[in-house]
Write a protein that holds these residues in place. Structure first.
Motif, PDB file in Angstrom:
ATOM      1  N   ILE A 168     -10.436  51.231  14.641  1.00 37.50           N
ATOM      2  CA  ILE A 168      -9.776  51.870  13.358  1.00 37.50           C
ATOM      3  C   ILE A 168      -9.947  53.290  13.218  1.00 37.50           C
ATOM      4  O   ILE A 168     -11.269  53.685  13.019  1.00 37.50           O
ATOM      5  N   LEU A 169      -9.059  54.125  13.391  1.00 39.18           N
ATOM      6  CA  LEU A 169      -8.905  55.469  13.412  1.00 39.18           C
ATOM      7  C   LEU A 169      -8.325  56.289  12.361  1.00 39.18           C
ATOM      8  O   LEU A 169      -7.127  55.773  12.313  1.00 39.18           O
ATOM      9  N   THR A 170      -8.911  57.196  11.685  1.00 38.82           N
ATOM     10  CA  THR A 170      -7.967  58.043  10.808  1.00 38.82           C
ATOM     11  C   THR A 170      -7.618  59.395  11.716  1.00 38.82           C
ATOM     12  O   THR A 170      -8.863  60.043  12.254  1.00 38.82           O
ATOM     13  N   VAL A 171      -6.641  59.974  11.322  1.00 33.96           N
ATOM     14  CA  VAL A 171      -6.454  61.614  12.117  1.00 33.96           C
ATOM     15  C   VAL A 171      -5.890  62.337  10.888  1.00 33.96           C
ATOM     16  O   VAL A 171      -4.926  62.199  10.357  1.00 33.96           O
ATOM     17  N   PHE A 172      -6.882  63.135  10.460  1.00 35.18           N
ATOM     18  CA  PHE A 172      -6.471  64.037   9.473  1.00 35.18           C
ATOM     19  C   PHE A 172      -6.688  65.492   9.750  1.00 35.18           C
ATOM     20  O   PHE A 172      -7.633  66.097   9.783  1.00 35.18           O
ATOM     21  N   LEU A 210      -4.647  54.532  12.631  1.00 38.31           N
ATOM     22  CA  LEU A 210      -4.560  53.864  14.015  1.00 38.31           C
ATOM     23  C   LEU A 210      -5.292  52.639  13.986  1.00 38.31           C
ATOM     24  O   LEU A 210      -6.443  52.663  13.587  1.00 38.31           O
ATOM     25  N   LEU A 211      -4.602  51.516  14.330  1.00 41.55           N
ATOM     26  CA  LEU A 211      -5.452  50.365  14.619  1.00 41.55           C
ATOM     27  C   LEU A 211      -5.102  49.906  16.176  1.00 41.55           C
ATOM     28  O   LEU A 211      -3.993  49.737  16.493  1.00 41.55           O
ATOM     29  N   GLY A 221     -13.701  57.259  11.877  1.00 39.21           N
ATOM     30  CA  GLY A 221     -13.322  55.808  11.891  1.00 39.21           C
ATOM     31  C   GLY A 221     -14.435  55.145  12.700  1.00 39.21           C
ATOM     32  O   GLY A 221     -15.585  55.512  12.798  1.00 39.21           O
ATOM     33  N   VAL A 222     -14.114  53.845  12.859  1.00 38.73           N
ATOM     34  CA  VAL A 222     -15.230  52.851  13.261  1.00 38.73           C
ATOM     35  C   VAL A 222     -14.670  52.185  14.508  1.00 38.73           C
ATOM     36  O   VAL A 222     -13.538  51.788  14.554  1.00 38.73           O
ATOM     37  N   MET A 223     -15.483  51.565  15.522  1.00 38.30           N
ATOM     38  CA  MET A 223     -15.093  50.812  16.540  1.00 38.30           C
ATOM     39  C   MET A 223     -15.858  49.256  16.303  1.00 38.30           C
ATOM     40  O   MET A 223     -17.383  49.271  15.920  1.00 38.30           O
ATOM     41  N   LYS A 231     -15.487  58.269  16.253  1.00 28.72           N
ATOM     42  CA  LYS A 231     -15.071  59.424  16.718  1.00 28.72           C
ATOM     43  C   LYS A 231     -15.775  59.808  17.993  1.00 28.72           C
ATOM     44  O   LYS A 231     -15.315  60.683  18.905  1.00 28.72           O
ATOM     45  N   THR A 232     -17.103  59.549  18.121  1.00 27.64           N
ATOM     46  CA  THR A 232     -17.973  59.799  18.988  1.00 27.64           C
ATOM     47  C   THR A 232     -17.427  59.096  20.369  1.00 27.64           C
ATOM     48  O   THR A 232     -17.409  59.627  21.446  1.00 27.64           O
ATOM     49  N   LEU A 233     -17.317  57.770  20.002  1.00 22.81           N
ATOM     50  CA  LEU A 233     -16.841  56.958  21.144  1.00 22.81           C
ATOM     51  C   LEU A 233     -15.430  57.378  21.829  1.00 22.81           C
ATOM     52  O   LEU A 233     -15.181  57.695  22.981  1.00 22.81           O
ATOM     53  N   THR A 234     -14.333  58.065  20.977  1.00 23.81           N
ATOM     54  CA  THR A 234     -13.174  58.393  21.182  1.00 23.81           C
ATOM     55  C   THR A 234     -13.433  59.839  22.034  1.00 23.81           C
ATOM     56  O   THR A 234     -12.617  59.909  23.073  1.00 23.81           O
TER      57      THR A 234
END
Length: 320
Positions: free
Chosen positions: A65-69, A51-52, A82-84, A101-104
């Motif tokens: 920029i996030l990955t979901v696995f 996800l972007l 991911g990273v912000m 992931k912490t931000l989310t």
């Protein structure tokens, strides 16, 4: 430019209330259109996804920029990572990179906390959380930050994780609260006035029983795909109000797509939550549902708040 890992992010915050304030500010910006937010880019790779999520407002710009696995849990790795990236508005230069992931987790927890603040009845002091994963943890903590909770009930279909969950939640709540593990969703519903669901289930996690659901405030966090659902048909038949965090939710979550397509609820009973932020009205005693899927505007406002606090306190790793 600074890098903020999980420990840096948590150290920079004086309280969870800071992130809830950032989320409320994001809602206000959303209502007046004070932002630019391209559609979230999502690329599925089987059960995995990339996800972007870019966003711009008057104070800054940023991209998550996030990955979901989902399968990562079997390898003891986070399912979301991911990273912000934050950029300077004047020059475009990156000013910060932080753990996404912490931000989310924080901003999604804050969505639940703000919903408790504005939607739960003023006399509410019992909260139930279904799902004892990372988001269940933050939902429990933020709910107890938004309201003085006397009893916190938790249910998960993995009883082996409950002792650890309760052990992590208790130190984060700055007052005494009775934390109880329920043996079933029915038990949790019986005595909980506000119920938060934070699972990745594809089918309802609460019973299809109007009497159990009547008069409660439900906060749906988990379902963010069209095939995901946490709530049964009977809830929508008795639900007086349904609030959403973003209009994208109507097309992203099975907890809205299915009820609308099946005729369980009409769109005119669904409102944007931001309309309540400045409203002067008492809490309802009717059955209410708040459904969140998140958006980049929340990430941007929360990241800006974290970055400003970290810079004031000299927290973070300098990158040249």
């Amino acid at each position: 430019m600074i890098y903020l890992n999980k420990e840096d992010i948590l150290e920079s915050l004086a309280s969870y209330a800071e992130i809830m304030e950032a989320v409320e500010d994001a809602y206000k910006a959303y209502e007046i259109g004070n932002y630019k937010m391209p559609s979230r880019l999502r690329e599925d790779m089987g059960q995995n996804a990339l996800l972007l999520m870019p966003c711009i407002n008057a104070q800054g710009l940023g991209t998550k920029i996030l990955t979901v696995f989902p399968g990562n849990s079997a390898a003891d790795k986070p399912a979301i990572d991911g990273v912000m990236i934050l950029n300077d508005m004047a020059t475009g230069e990156p000013t910060a990179i932080m753990d996404a992931k912490t931000l989310t987790a924080l901003r999604t927890g804050a969505l639940g906390g703000v919903a408790v603040k504005y939607l739960a009845n003023d006399k509410t002091n019992t909260v139930g959380v279904i799902g004892a994963g990372t988001q269940g943890f933050y939902q429990a903590v933020f709910a107890c930050s938004a309201r003085k909770v006397k009893v916190l009930r938790v249910y998960d279909n993995r009883p082996e994780v409950m002792d650890s969950f309760i052990g992590r939640v208790r130190p984060e709540i700055p007052y005494d609260v009775d934390i109880r593990y329920c043996q079933s969703a029915e038990e949790l519903l019986t005595d909980s006035e506000t119920v938060i669901t934070a699972t990745n289930s594809n089918r309802p996690v609460i019973p299809d029983d109007e009497e159990l659901l009547k008069g409660k405030c439900f906060i749906g966090i988990g379902s963010f795909k069209p095939n995901m659902r946490e709530y049964p048909e009977s809830l929508f038949k008795i639900c007086r109000h349904v609030y959403i965090d973003t209009y994208h939710a109507l097309h992203e979550s099975g907890d809205l797509i299915t009820p609308i397509n099946e005729g369980w609820i009409k769109k005119d009973r669904i409102s944007h939550f931001g309309e309540l932020i400045n409203a002067k009205q008492g809490k309802s005693v009717d059955t209410i549902l708040f459904k969140a899927v998140g958006m980049a505007l929340f990430d941007l406002f929360a990241a800006q708040r974290i970055f400003e606090a970290a810079r004031e306190k000299g927290i973070g790793q300098e990158i040249k």
